[in-house]
Write an enzyme that holds these catalytic residues in place. Sequence first.
Site, PDB file in Angstrom:
ATOM      1  N   TYR A 173     -38.125  -9.758 -32.213  1.00 21.51           N
ATOM      2  CA  TYR A 173     -36.952 -10.171 -32.998  1.00 21.51           C
ATOM      3  C   TYR A 173     -37.310 -11.406 -33.829  1.00 21.51           C
ATOM      4  O   TYR A 173     -37.006 -11.483 -35.031  1.00 21.51           O
ATOM      5  CB  TYR A 173     -35.783 -10.468 -32.052  1.00 21.51           C
TER       6      TYR A 173
ATOM      7  N   LYS B 176     -37.224 -11.592 -37.984  1.00 23.24           N
ATOM      8  CA  LYS B 176     -36.358 -12.486 -38.760  1.00 23.24           C
ATOM      9  C   LYS B 176     -37.191 -13.456 -39.592  1.00 23.24           C
ATOM     10  O   LYS B 176     -36.779 -13.861 -40.678  1.00 23.24           O
ATOM     11  CB  LYS B 176     -35.414 -13.258 -37.820  1.00 23.24           C
TER      12      LYS B 176
HETATM   13  N1  LIG Z   1     -24.666 -13.005 -32.989  1.00 26.75           N
HETATM   14  C1  LIG Z   1     -25.562 -13.951 -33.042  1.00 26.75           C
HETATM   15  O1  LIG Z   1     -25.614 -14.843 -32.193  1.00 26.75           O
HETATM   16  C2  LIG Z   1     -26.544 -13.974 -34.176  1.00 26.75           C
HETATM   17  C3  LIG Z   1     -27.347 -15.111 -34.341  1.00 26.75           C
HETATM   18  C4  LIG Z   1     -28.240 -15.160 -35.391  1.00 26.75           C
HETATM   19  C5  LIG Z   1     -28.337 -14.101 -36.258  1.00 26.75           C
HETATM   20  N2  LIG Z   1     -27.569 -12.995 -36.074  1.00 26.75           N
HETATM   21  C6  LIG Z   1     -27.743 -11.868 -37.005  1.00 26.75           C
HETATM   22  O2  LIG Z   1     -26.487 -11.528 -37.581  1.00 26.75           O
HETATM   23  C7  LIG Z   1     -26.439 -10.131 -37.845  1.00 26.75           C
HETATM   24  C8  LIG Z   1     -25.180  -9.519 -37.230  1.00 26.75           C
HETATM   25  O3  LIG Z   1     -25.205  -9.777 -35.846  1.00 26.75           O
HETATM   26  P1  LIG Z   1     -23.961  -9.454 -34.882  1.00 26.75           P
HETATM   27  O4  LIG Z   1     -24.072 -10.399 -33.766  1.00 26.75           O
HETATM   28  O5  LIG Z   1     -22.708  -9.389 -35.665  1.00 26.75           O
HETATM   29  O6  LIG Z   1     -24.352  -7.984 -34.377  1.00 26.75           O
HETATM   30  P2  LIG Z   1     -23.456  -6.898 -33.619  1.00 26.75           P
HETATM   31  O7  LIG Z   1     -22.211  -7.510 -33.111  1.00 26.75           O
HETATM   32  O8  LIG Z   1     -24.375  -6.237 -32.656  1.00 26.75           O
HETATM   33  O9  LIG Z   1     -23.065  -5.860 -34.786  1.00 26.75           O
HETATM   34  C9  LIG Z   1     -24.072  -5.104 -35.379  1.00 26.75           C
HETATM   35  C10 LIG Z   1     -23.496  -4.186 -36.433  1.00 26.75           C
HETATM   36  O10 LIG Z   1     -24.590  -3.399 -36.940  1.00 26.75           O
HETATM   37  C11 LIG Z   1     -24.316  -2.018 -36.732  1.00 26.75           C
HETATM   38  N3  LIG Z   1     -25.549  -1.328 -36.381  1.00 26.75           N
HETATM   39  C12 LIG Z   1     -26.307  -1.505 -35.278  1.00 26.75           C
HETATM   40  N4  LIG Z   1     -27.358  -0.675 -35.314  1.00 26.75           N
HETATM   41  C13 LIG Z   1     -27.262   0.045 -36.445  1.00 26.75           C
HETATM   42  C14 LIG Z   1     -28.027   1.073 -37.035  1.00 26.75           C
HETATM   43  N5  LIG Z   1     -29.115   1.558 -36.432  1.00 26.75           N
HETATM   44  N6  LIG Z   1     -27.645   1.585 -38.232  1.00 26.75           N
HETATM   45  C15 LIG Z   1     -26.533   1.139 -38.849  1.00 26.75           C
HETATM   46  N7  LIG Z   1     -25.745   0.167 -38.331  1.00 26.75           N
HETATM   47  C16 LIG Z   1     -26.097  -0.368 -37.134  1.00 26.75           C
HETATM   48  C17 LIG Z   1     -23.325  -1.981 -35.585  1.00 26.75           C
HETATM   49  O11 LIG Z   1     -22.651  -0.738 -35.635  1.00 26.75           O
HETATM   50  P3  LIG Z   1     -21.861  -0.151 -34.356  1.00 26.75           P
HETATM   51  O12 LIG Z   1     -20.523  -0.813 -34.404  1.00 26.75           O
HETATM   52  O13 LIG Z   1     -21.796   1.311 -34.598  1.00 26.75           O
HETATM   53  O14 LIG Z   1     -22.662  -0.544 -33.155  1.00 26.75           O
HETATM   54  C18 LIG Z   1     -22.474  -3.200 -35.905  1.00 26.75           C
HETATM   55  O15 LIG Z   1     -21.564  -2.903 -36.946  1.00 26.75           O
HETATM   56  C19 LIG Z   1     -27.730  -9.557 -37.307  1.00 26.75           C
HETATM   57  O16 LIG Z   1     -28.652  -9.415 -38.358  1.00 26.75           O
HETATM   58  C20 LIG Z   1     -28.203 -10.607 -36.335  1.00 26.75           C
HETATM   59  O17 LIG Z   1     -29.596 -10.589 -36.170  1.00 26.75           O
HETATM   60  C21 LIG Z   1     -26.663 -12.911 -35.061  1.00 26.75           C
END
Ligand SMILES: NC(=O)c1ccc[n+]([C@@H]2O[C@H](COP(=O)([O-])OP(=O)(O)OC[C@H]3O[C@@H](n4cnc5c(N)ncnc54)[C@H](OP(=O)(O)O)[C@@H]3O)[C@@H](O)[C@H]2O)c1
Length: 337
Positions: free
Chosen positions: A216, A220
């Site tokens: 990961y 990134k």
């Molecule tokens: N949360 C954190 O702490 C954090 C920190 C730093 C960076 N980020 C980054 O922020 C971004 C969003 O994170 P998040 O925490 O909001 O993630 P999340 O809650 O896991 O949501 C992920 C989203 O992506 C969709 N998705 C997952 N796999 C997919 C696939 N194979 N094809 C198409 N869509 C897919 C999911 O769809 P479904 O609803 O169908 O599962 C959901 O809508 C990511 O890039 C992550 O790396 C997050």
Amino acid sequence: MDYSYLDKIANTKALAYIGFILIVSKLFKISKLFLNLFIIGNYNKNLAIYNNNTNYKYYALVTGCTDGIGLEYANQLAKKKYNVVLLSRSEDKLQLLSKDLKEKYPEGDFPYYVLNCKNIDSQEQEKLSNFIKNFPLSVLINNVGLSHAMPVPFLETPQEEWRSIIDINCTGTLAITQAVLPTLKKTVTSEPKLRGLILTMGSFGGLLPTPLLATYSGSKSFLQNWSNAMNRELLKYKIDTNLVLSYLVTSKMSKIRNSSFMIPSPKSFVSSVFSNLNNRGGAIAKYATCTPYWSHAIYHFVIEEFFGCYNSMVNLINFKFHLSIRQRALKKKAKQT
Ligand SMILES: NC(=O)c1ccc[n+]([C@@H]2O[C@H](COP(=O)([O-])OP(=O)(O)OC[C@H]3O[C@@H](n4cnc5c(N)ncnc54)[C@H](OP(=O)(O)O)[C@@H]3O)[C@@H](O)[C@H]2O)c1
């Protein structure tokens, strides 16, 4: 005569000058950080740049929009009078979201596109490219991302897991961007006052080499350089690229439900992103990059300015932090089986 005392005075003076310059430069950077975070940011003005202050004329595409941070990007863009192309993998969730946005913002258009961002081949890329041609698109939010199920040493990471992370975070993001960019460029160049935006979600996991999340972290960090490099190429087309750095945010991915001063909700986080577009926040030393959330920004600033992202002690602390998460996750898993 012994004039060595003059050397000593000269050396002391030189050291004092160097010390003075260092202190002034740090103070300058600290003031810039606070200026960035608490004074310069302007949510409404920033979002008006990419739709020319029009009502539901231009489109934004948000990937991974059915949950967490992506869902919030879609909601806030719709509220600010953008039509939103919703892209994710689950059709039922996309349908519901499209309907929900239409009910809240009847003037807007919220088409959806079902795409599993894992293994996007050239045919799928072309299909998406043809679909998107129908919309005057000015914003792309590369939000979709996958992390490890739990912190894990690289040697023990299942191949399926590390391949999916690279496929979704890196290959998928590039394929989508390349499919969408010609339309984005066409929209922006045909309208003199309009600018375009490509916003890509990075992570502190990519800013700092992160033991036990090695794949990961690498994915990134790849996005960081890719996005920053592309920025220079796209400026001549009036397209801004922003790589957004985030520490933890409450979501399904982070498995954290309650927000705190270090861990905002997606709503507060996305507000901070839009308030700080094209403004570095805590990423003072990083071109075309932004650490927008205030506590993340201060944390980033302190690490980068006082220790360094590749500092061994920072790396050890990061390792211990993820090791404790792994141990807790393993205990929880053992209880469940
Ligand atoms: N949360 C954190 O702490 C954090 C920190 C730093 C960076 N980020 C980054 O922020 C971004 C969003 O994170 P998040 O925490 O909001 O993630 P999340 O809650 O896991 O949501 C992920 C989203 O992506 C969709 N998705 C997952 N796999 C997919 C696939 N194979 N094809 C198409 N869509 C897919 C999911 O769809 P479904 O609803 O169908 O599962 C959901 O809508 C990511 O890039 C992550 O790396 C997050």
